[in-house]
Design a protein around this motif. Structure first.
Motif, PDB file in Angstrom:
ATOM      1  N   ILE A 119     -46.867 -21.769 -15.879  1.00 47.78           N
ATOM      2  CA  ILE A 119     -45.653 -22.495 -15.508  1.00 47.78           C
ATOM      3  C   ILE A 119     -46.021 -23.799 -14.801  1.00 47.78           C
ATOM      4  CG2 ILE A 119     -43.626 -22.447 -13.985  1.00 47.78           C
ATOM      5  CD1 ILE A 119     -43.512 -19.401 -14.541  1.00 47.78           C
ATOM      6  N   ALA A 120     -46.986 -23.750 -13.913  1.00 51.87           N
ATOM      7  CA  ALA A 120     -47.402 -24.957 -13.193  1.00 51.87           C
ATOM      8  C   ALA A 120     -47.949 -25.999 -14.150  1.00 51.87           C
ATOM      9  CB  ALA A 120     -48.454 -24.598 -12.137  1.00 51.87           C
ATOM     10  N   ARG A 121     -48.692 -25.579 -15.171  1.00 54.45           N
ATOM     11  CA  ARG A 121     -49.202 -26.534 -16.156  1.00 54.45           C
ATOM     12  C   ARG A 121     -48.049 -27.188 -16.927  1.00 54.45           C
ATOM     13  NH1 ARG A 121     -54.643 -26.332 -16.543  1.00 54.45           N
ATOM     14  NH2 ARG A 121     -55.654 -24.421 -15.749  1.00 54.45           N
ATOM     15  N   VAL A 122     -47.034 -26.404 -17.240  1.00 58.64           N
ATOM     16  CA  VAL A 122     -45.860 -26.960 -17.932  1.00 58.64           C
ATOM     17  C   VAL A 122     -45.185 -28.017 -17.062  1.00 58.64           C
ATOM     18  CG1 VAL A 122     -43.539 -26.425 -18.769  1.00 58.64           C
ATOM     19  CG2 VAL A 122     -45.458 -24.939 -19.376  1.00 58.64           C
ATOM     20  N   LYS A 123     -45.034 -27.742 -15.764  1.00 52.83           N
ATOM     21  CA  LYS A 123     -44.388 -28.697 -14.859  1.00 52.83           C
ATOM     22  C   LYS A 123     -45.221 -29.964 -14.724  1.00 52.83           C
ATOM     23  CE  LYS A 123     -41.265 -25.599 -14.211  1.00 52.83           C
ATOM     24  NZ  LYS A 123     -40.040 -25.617 -15.021  1.00 52.83           N
ATOM     25  N   LEU A 124     -46.531 -29.812 -14.636  1.00 50.39           N
ATOM     26  CA  LEU A 124     -47.387 -30.999 -14.564  1.00 50.39           C
ATOM     27  C   LEU A 124     -47.301 -31.818 -15.850  1.00 50.39           C
ATOM     28  CD1 LEU A 124     -50.500 -29.494 -12.757  1.00 50.39           C
ATOM     29  CD2 LEU A 124     -49.045 -31.333 -11.895  1.00 50.39           C
ATOM     30  N   ALA A 125     -47.205 -31.146 -16.990  1.00 46.24           N
ATOM     31  CA  ALA A 125     -47.058 -31.862 -18.254  1.00 46.24           C
ATOM     32  C   ALA A 125     -45.737 -32.631 -18.300  1.00 46.24           C
ATOM     33  CB  ALA A 125     -47.143 -30.894 -19.427  1.00 46.24           C
ATOM     34  N   LEU A 126     -44.679 -32.049 -17.713  1.00 45.94           N
ATOM     35  CA  LEU A 126     -43.376 -32.717 -17.691  1.00 45.94           C
ATOM     36  C   LEU A 126     -43.429 -34.053 -16.964  1.00 45.94           C
ATOM     37  CD1 LEU A 126     -40.739 -29.919 -16.909  1.00 45.94           C
ATOM     38  CD2 LEU A 126     -40.779 -31.414 -18.920  1.00 45.94           C
ATOM     39  N   GLY A 128     -46.229 -35.894 -16.718  1.00 45.50           N
ATOM     40  CA  GLY A 128     -47.312 -36.716 -17.257  1.00 45.50           C
ATOM     41  C   GLY A 128     -48.660 -36.490 -16.600  1.00 45.50           C
ATOM     42  N   LEU A 129     -48.882 -35.315 -16.016  1.00 53.91           N
ATOM     43  CA  LEU A 129     -50.136 -35.050 -15.310  1.00 53.91           C
ATOM     44  C   LEU A 129     -50.901 -33.863 -15.883  1.00 53.91           C
ATOM     45  CD1 LEU A 129     -49.087 -35.563 -11.567  1.00 53.91           C
ATOM     46  CD2 LEU A 129     -50.328 -37.150 -13.041  1.00 53.91           C
ATOM     47  N   ALA A 130     -50.712 -33.582 -17.141  1.00 57.46           N
ATOM     48  CA  ALA A 130     -51.383 -32.425 -17.748  1.00 57.46           C
ATOM     49  C   ALA A 130     -52.898 -32.503 -17.606  1.00 57.46           C
ATOM     50  CB  ALA A 130     -50.995 -32.311 -19.222  1.00 57.46           C
ATOM     51  N   GLU A 131     -53.449 -33.704 -17.707  1.00 61.59           N
ATOM     52  CA  GLU A 131     -54.901 -33.860 -17.662  1.00 61.59           C
ATOM     53  C   GLU A 131     -55.454 -33.897 -16.235  1.00 61.59           C
ATOM     54  OE1 GLU A 131     -56.532 -33.705 -20.512  1.00 61.59           O
ATOM     55  OE2 GLU A 131     -54.553 -33.490 -21.451  1.00 61.59           O
ATOM     56  N   ALA A 132     -54.561 -33.915 -15.253  1.00 60.48           N
ATOM     57  CA  ALA A 132     -55.007 -34.036 -13.860  1.00 60.48           C
ATOM     58  C   ALA A 132     -54.869 -32.731 -13.087  1.00 60.48           C
ATOM     59  CB  ALA A 132     -54.218 -35.137 -13.155  1.00 60.48           C
ATOM     60  N   ALA A 133     -54.634 -31.627 -13.763  1.00 60.97           N
ATOM     61  CA  ALA A 133     -54.320 -30.365 -13.094  1.00 60.97           C
ATOM     62  C   ALA A 133     -55.387 -29.927 -12.105  1.00 60.97           C
ATOM     63  CB  ALA A 133     -54.088 -29.267 -14.133  1.00 60.97           C
ATOM     64  N   ASN A 134     -56.636 -30.195 -12.383  1.00 61.81           N
ATOM     65  CA  ASN A 134     -57.724 -29.696 -11.537  1.00 61.81           C
ATOM     66  C   ASN A 134     -58.222 -30.721 -10.526  1.00 61.81           C
ATOM     67  OD1 ASN A 134     -57.808 -27.102 -12.756  1.00 61.81           O
ATOM     68  ND2 ASN A 134     -58.892 -27.995 -14.506  1.00 61.81           N
ATOM     69  N   ARG A 135     -57.534 -31.834 -10.411  1.00 56.90           N
ATOM     70  CA  ARG A 135     -57.918 -32.838  -9.409  1.00 56.90           C
ATOM     71  C   ARG A 135     -57.299 -32.506  -8.052  1.00 56.90           C
ATOM     72  NH1 ARG A 135     -57.234 -38.768 -12.255  1.00 56.90           N
ATOM     73  NH2 ARG A 135     -58.263 -38.297 -14.243  1.00 56.90           N
ATOM     74  N   LEU A 136     -57.957 -32.992  -7.011  1.00 60.55           N
ATOM     75  CA  LEU A 136     -57.426 -32.887  -5.654  1.00 60.55           C
ATOM     76  C   LEU A 136     -56.551 -34.111  -5.362  1.00 60.55           C
ATOM     77  CD1 LEU A 136     -60.679 -31.757  -3.818  1.00 60.55           C
ATOM     78  CD2 LEU A 136     -58.665 -30.329  -4.273  1.00 60.55           C
ATOM     79  N   PRO A 137     -55.621 -34.004  -4.420  1.00 57.33           N
ATOM     80  CA  PRO A 137     -54.781 -35.154  -4.088  1.00 57.33           C
ATOM     81  C   PRO A 137     -55.570 -36.414  -3.735  1.00 57.33           C
ATOM     82  CG  PRO A 137     -53.826 -33.183  -3.161  1.00 57.33           C
ATOM     83  CD  PRO A 137     -55.154 -32.776  -3.746  1.00 57.33           C
ATOM     84  N   ALA A 138     -56.726 -36.270  -3.104  1.00 57.59           N
ATOM     85  CA  ALA A 138     -57.537 -37.439  -2.729  1.00 57.59           C
ATOM     86  C   ALA A 138     -58.130 -38.149  -3.943  1.00 57.59           C
ATOM     87  CB  ALA A 138     -58.656 -37.012  -1.787  1.00 57.59           C
ATOM     88  N   GLU A 139     -58.095 -37.490  -5.088  1.00 62.43           N
ATOM     89  CA  GLU A 139     -58.709 -38.047  -6.291  1.00 62.43           C
ATOM     90  C   GLU A 139     -57.711 -38.737  -7.214  1.00 62.43           C
ATOM     91  OE1 GLU A 139     -62.290 -34.718  -6.678  1.00 62.43           O
ATOM     92  OE2 GLU A 139     -60.389 -34.369  -7.724  1.00 62.43           O
ATOM     93  N   ILE A 140     -56.460 -38.855  -6.788  1.00 61.26           N
ATOM     94  CA  ILE A 140     -55.434 -39.435  -7.648  1.00 61.26           C
ATOM     95  C   ILE A 140     -54.749 -40.598  -6.932  1.00 61.26           C
ATOM     96  CG2 ILE A 140     -55.035 -37.277  -8.894  1.00 61.26           C
ATOM     97  CD1 ILE A 140     -52.520 -36.874  -7.194  1.00 61.26           C
ATOM     98  N   SER A 141     -54.010 -41.390  -7.707  1.00 61.25           N
ATOM     99  CA  SER A 141     -53.299 -42.543  -7.151  1.00 61.25           C
ATOM    100  C   SER A 141     -52.021 -42.113  -6.441  1.00 61.25           C
ATOM    101  CB  SER A 141     -52.939 -43.508  -8.284  1.00 61.25           C
ATOM    102  OG  SER A 141     -51.956 -42.916  -9.126  1.00 61.25           O
TER     103      SER A 141
END
Length: 249
Positions: A119-126, A128-141
């Protein structure tokens, strides 16, 4: 939306802290499926009203119902109907984005871990973050963090979403992309959105209607369609806000 009970009803609400009145006699309704924006200058009470509507602050006077539930007497029922994105995003830095979005599912459901992750992967895909699921908050914009926070707010499929300053701190292009995401989610999911912001570009891009609070008036000074308020407002501070002019006072 016509004929249906409102998603949110605010009736004669006031808030004061000791002798300091933040606002009084605030009344409005938010229709189901509407993008409703609360705006105004610094110190006008936007964040205070936001906290009242999500059940974190008891109004000094008046009553608020969300999905038919009183925000004071039925606060737990209210929280089952809403998703909230706070201004900072409030992501947990030690958790991946996937784990952040899974958190509400872990706390409020008995689903097995694999189902929660899916379910969490589906929400991230919604968002536009499907490819960023395994990143930490410090690693994203910053823009990605706002999207991840919206994905977490969507985790339990709430019919009403509250977004606090979603475009704050973002460049114009990233902010425009977030505006587009809000409209796309409304179209895809039929959610009601309450958005707290003072960003003019976002207001004109997403708002069906807006409410303007004012610090000096200690209450609401405008309620309506943004472009109509810009064209025909009679209150000098409403005109100044929508036309990006100096404070007339």
């Amino acid at each position: 939306m016509s004929g249906a009970a409102p998603a949110i009803r605010v009736e004669g609400v006031a808030q004061s802290f000791d002798a300091r009145v933040i606002f009084q006699d605030v009344s409005f309704e938010v229709a189901r499926g509407e993008v409703f924006v609360v705006l105004g200058g610094s110190g006008c009470g936007k964040s205070t009203l936001f906290k009242q509507m999500i059940g974190l602050l008891r109004p000094t006077e008046g009553r608020i119902t969300v999905a038919g539930h009183d925000t004071v007497a039925e606060v737990e029922a209210v929280r089952r109907e809403i998703g909230v994105m706070f201004q900072s995003g409030a992501l947990f830095g030690s958790m991946t984005l996937l784990e952040n979005v899974m958190l509400p599912l872990t706390v409020f459901t008995d689903l097995p871990s694999a189902a929660r992750a899916e379910i969490a992967r589906v929400k991230l895909a919604l968002v536009g973050l499907a490819e960023a699921a395994n990143r930490l908050p410090a690693e994203i914009s910053g823009g990605m963090a706002k999207r991840a926070a919206i994905a977490r707010a969507l985790a339990l499929d709430p019919p009403i979403l509250f977004l606090d300053e979603p475009s704050a701190g973002l460049d114009p292009i990233t902010g425009a992309g977030l505006d587009r995401l809000i409209l796309d989610l409304r179209a895809a999911l039929g959610c009601t959105f309450v958005v707290i912001t003072h960003e003019l570009a976002s207001i004109f891009a997403i708002a069906d209607r807006c409410l303007m609070l004012d610090r000096e008036a200690r209450g609401m000074i405008a309620l309506g369609v943004p472009r109509e308020l810009k064209a025909a407002a009679t209150h000098p501070r409403v005109r100044a806000f929508f036309n990006r002019e100096e404070d007339p006072a």
